[in-house]
Design an enzyme around this catalytic site. Structure first.
Site, PDB file in Angstrom:
ATOM      1  N   HIS A 129       2.206   8.642  -2.591  1.00 45.42           N
ATOM      2  CA  HIS A 129       1.941   9.963  -3.158  1.00 45.42           C
ATOM      3  C   HIS A 129       1.281  10.888  -2.130  1.00 45.42           C
ATOM      4  O   HIS A 129       0.718  10.437  -1.130  1.00 45.42           O
ATOM      5  CB  HIS A 129       1.041   9.842  -4.388  1.00 45.42           C
ATOM      6  CG  HIS A 129      -0.296   9.234  -4.057  1.00 45.42           C
ATOM      7  ND1 HIS A 129      -1.332   9.967  -3.504  1.00 45.42           N
ATOM      8  CD2 HIS A 129      -0.745   7.972  -4.184  1.00 45.42           C
ATOM      9  CE1 HIS A 129      -2.367   9.169  -3.311  1.00 45.42           C
ATOM     10  NE2 HIS A 129      -2.032   7.945  -3.712  1.00 45.42           N
TER      11      HIS A 129
ATOM     12  N   GLU B 235      -1.852   1.854  -8.568  1.00 43.81           N
ATOM     13  CA  GLU B 235      -2.623   1.366  -7.441  1.00 43.81           C
ATOM     14  C   GLU B 235      -3.535   0.212  -7.845  1.00 43.81           C
ATOM     15  O   GLU B 235      -3.834   0.006  -9.026  1.00 43.81           O
ATOM     16  CB  GLU B 235      -3.454   2.522  -6.851  1.00 43.81           C
ATOM     17  CG  GLU B 235      -4.316   2.184  -5.648  1.00 43.81           C
ATOM     18  CD  GLU B 235      -3.559   1.662  -4.437  1.00 43.81           C
ATOM     19  OE1 GLU B 235      -2.954   0.570  -4.523  1.00 43.81           O
ATOM     20  OE2 GLU B 235      -3.591   2.335  -3.386  1.00 43.81           O
TER      21      GLU B 235
END
Length: 185
Positions: free
Chosen positions: A8, A82
């Site tokens: 990202h 994550e």
């Protein structure tokens, strides 16, 4: 099948080097620009589908990439989120070590993350049987998967950069973007 695991764009936690983990932070201005740059680079190649983690820093990056590729995002998966850093999230690494030592309460082990990453990538690739798949996720998640594939420590990609693989679930090989961790540092 080809897959691009794209990290990202930048968040304020990335900029200030804070442990982000599962904290759902938005992209900052630089991160939005990075997402557009990643999309521009990917647009030079034919991609069939885009998916992302369920955290907004990845969903927004995936939305930007998908729009540039004239695709819809085909799925958002919590399995791509994550690594959880537990009570250390929001702290710098030095602050976390000073407060908790090296055993952070609620932290997902690297081994557990790696098992989750391998299972998630294989499952998502199997459920999206296309020629070329973009998967937008997170730095340590991508590093854990890459380490598994190559069998040695690597480093996480920079924000909005990718590591490329080809193969099939359970049989991947890195084709681009691999950075081996300097074992002497």
């Amino acid at each position: 099948m080809e897959i691009a695991l794209v990290r990202h764009g930048q968040t304020d936690y990335n900029f200030t080097e804070r442990l982000q983990g599962t904290t759902d932070n938005p992209l900052n201005e630089a991160g939005i620009a990075q997402a557009h740059e990643a999309a521009r680079l990917l647009a030079d190649e034919p991609w069939d589908a885009v998916v992302s983690s369920a955290l907004q820093r990845s969903t927004v990056t995936a939305d930007v990439i998908a729009a540039a590729l004239d695709l819809e995002v085909a799925g958002r998966y919590a399995s791509l989120n994550e690594r959880a850093y537990g009570e250390a999230e929001g702290l710098t690494k030095d602050e976390a070590v000073a407060r908790f030592g090296t055993d952070w309460p609620g932290q997902e082990s690297f081994e557990d993350l790696q098992r989750r990453a391998v299972a998630a990538i294989d499952e998502i690739a199997a459920s999206h049987p296309v020629g070329a798949l973009v998967i937008v996720g997170h730095g340590t998640f991508i590093r854990s998967f890459t380490d598994h594939v190559v069998g040695f420590p690597t480093i996480k990609p920079d924000n909005a950069k990718s590591v490329r693989f080809d193969g099939l679930p359970g049989r991947w090989r890195v084709t681009q973007g691999l950075v081996r961790k300097d074992l002497h540092s």
